[in-house]
Design an enzyme around this catalytic site. Sequence first.
Site, mmCIF file in Angstrom:
data_model
loop_
_atom_site.group_PDB
_atom_site.id
_atom_site.type_symbol
_atom_site.label_atom_id
_atom_site.label_comp_id
_atom_site.label_asym_id
_atom_site.label_seq_id
_atom_site.Cartn_x
_atom_site.Cartn_y
_atom_site.Cartn_z
ATOM 1 N N ASP A 13 82.010 12.193 20.000
ATOM 2 C CA ASP A 13 81.677 10.764 20.082
ATOM 3 C C ASP A 13 82.556 9.907 19.183
ATOM 4 O O ASP A 13 82.116 8.876 18.682
ATOM 5 C CB ASP A 13 80.195 10.512 19.722
ATOM 6 C CG ASP A 13 79.257 11.279 20.617
ATOM 7 O OD1 ASP A 13 79.549 11.368 21.815
ATOM 8 O OD2 ASP A 13 78.249 11.799 20.104
ATOM 9 N N HIS A 41 82.356 10.204 27.807
ATOM 10 C CA HIS A 41 83.452 9.387 27.292
ATOM 11 C C HIS A 41 83.272 7.943 27.762
ATOM 12 O O HIS A 41 83.385 7.646 28.940
ATOM 13 C CB HIS A 41 84.789 9.967 27.742
ATOM 14 C CG HIS A 41 85.087 11.292 27.086
ATOM 15 N ND1 HIS A 41 86.108 12.117 27.466
ATOM 16 C CD2 HIS A 41 84.484 11.920 26.052
ATOM 17 C CE1 HIS A 41 86.125 13.203 26.697
ATOM 18 N NE2 HIS A 41 85.128 13.103 25.843
HETATM 19 P P1 IMP Z 1 76.163 21.726 24.345
HETATM 20 O O1 IMP Z 1 77.635 21.455 24.354
HETATM 21 O O2 IMP Z 1 75.400 20.898 25.349
HETATM 22 O O3 IMP Z 1 75.845 23.195 24.418
HETATM 23 O O4 IMP Z 1 75.604 21.255 22.922
HETATM 24 C C1 IMP Z 1 76.039 21.855 21.716
HETATM 25 C C2 IMP Z 1 76.121 20.840 20.599
HETATM 26 O O5 IMP Z 1 77.156 19.885 20.868
HETATM 27 C C3 IMP Z 1 74.853 20.008 20.418
HETATM 28 O O6 IMP Z 1 74.715 19.716 19.060
HETATM 29 C C4 IMP Z 1 75.143 18.743 21.202
HETATM 30 O O7 IMP Z 1 74.380 17.654 20.750
HETATM 31 C C5 IMP Z 1 76.611 18.567 20.905
HETATM 32 N N1 IMP Z 1 77.282 17.844 21.982
HETATM 33 C C6 IMP Z 1 77.603 18.305 23.211
HETATM 34 N N2 IMP Z 1 78.270 17.362 23.915
HETATM 35 C C7 IMP Z 1 78.357 16.288 23.118
HETATM 36 C C8 IMP Z 1 78.968 14.998 23.264
HETATM 37 O O8 IMP Z 1 79.577 14.618 24.271
HETATM 38 N N3 IMP Z 1 78.867 14.181 22.174
HETATM 39 C C9 IMP Z 1 78.246 14.546 21.034
HETATM 40 N N4 IMP Z 1 77.670 15.725 20.853
HETATM 41 C C10 IMP Z 1 77.722 16.587 21.883
#
Ligand code: IMP
Length: 432
Positions: A13, A41
């Site tokens: 982010d 994004h």
């Molecule tokens: P996952 O990628 O959905 O398995 O999540 C794993 C970790 O990455 C978690 O802490 C999510 O909150 C974080 N996360 C996944 N995608 C994003 C994103 O686009 N922005 C911020 N955090 C993310």
Amino acid sequence: MPVIAVVGALWGDEGKGHIVDYLSRDAEIVMRVQGGDNAGHTVVNEYGTFRLHLVPSGVFHPGTTCIIGAGTVVNPDTLLQELTELEAAGVDTSRVWISDRAHVVFPYHRQRDELEERGRGDRPLGTTRRGIGPAYSDKAARIGLRMGDLLHRDWLHRRLQQAYAAISARMIALNGEPPSLEELIARCETWRERLRDRIIDTIPVLQDAIRRDARILLEGQLGAMRDLDWGIYPYVTSSSTLVGYAAVGAGIPPQAIREVIGVVKAFATAVGEGPLVTEVHGELAERLRRGGPPEGWEFGATTGRPRRCGWPDGVALRHAAWLNGFTALAVTKLDVLDGLEEIPLCVGYRLPSGEILTHVPDTPVLEQVTPVYERLPGWSGPTSTARRWQDLPEAARGYLRRLSELAGAPVRYVSVGPARDQILMVEDGALL
Ligand code: IMP
């Protein structure tokens, strides 16, 4: 022109979409290299405000070829929905391609993500529940299906039949309902019909572009602190967010990448669990969360969860700079710090023993540290109207110089708001 990688320096982010949208004006190819529709994004331009989950942020530039690379995991339903929304807004999507090696995220991956998170009880990882972890783990276990498999009916049926027992067993182990094989086959048929013309072997395209010295942008997802190896494991995503993997995810030799732009937000935010050393709470957190125009407020672009906020973390930045070898920084959301009397910038982590670390340690140690702040003077005036380095208040420039020093890389771009013209380019030498 060199290949340029744009990667996140923090917890994700950071505003990579905003920077890639800006840089892709004169790029021939923009490619997503890892992650899936867990990404959000945010891009604001003349077509409107978009939260892109899979389509590369270069799609708004008519001449740009956009590729969803081999290192990604693709939920075809999300992709189709995103393409429809872009087309409805008048955006040309005819140059969006998908690597035949990218893995497919099936509905059962999402269900597994959901069930696994629930099974973690009061100690969840905080995933986006988009099935990203299960899809990458199936890829490593060699029971994943790839986008290219959709193009070969017999092969696809054989692969599904081979993988089916393992797919069902994983679901049953979580007390979930296994999908039916017929249903999976039918779904793949639908996806084939709608996406087959976009699925390509990207190797010849990239080889040709690199031989012609075409400008190529590689768009990373998330940031170094959520990297599978070097982030705050286990509170990480399931792919590598570092530039080393960008070469793999794109299918190019590593030395083809000549520039590595680290995108760093002017303060810290994280969505999901895990240590955030500089975290603040209450009013202060709200002040950072809702700073600047509402489209940039700190709520997860994919899940809508309020993001945790904190003071800028120079130790995390240095960690990312070491791992990625940034050649330049893009600092985003500087305007959110306008009006603060001082900026506490974390430059060390203090252990309970009193020892101060200047690097990011392993998670069990990280959980015990407290931040060591250097207090930099704040500035009062709005930075959102600045269009050149010279327009920024001296204290803001001082802060950016300090970030540059910590990262060992010059600040090349500064964003002071969500619009394209709110990104200012820092001339060589201006930082000095
Ligand atoms: P996952 O990628 O959905 O398995 O999540 C794993 C970790 O990455 C978690 O802490 C999510 O909150 C974080 N996360 C996944 N995608 C994003 C994103 O686009 N922005 C911020 N955090 C993310």
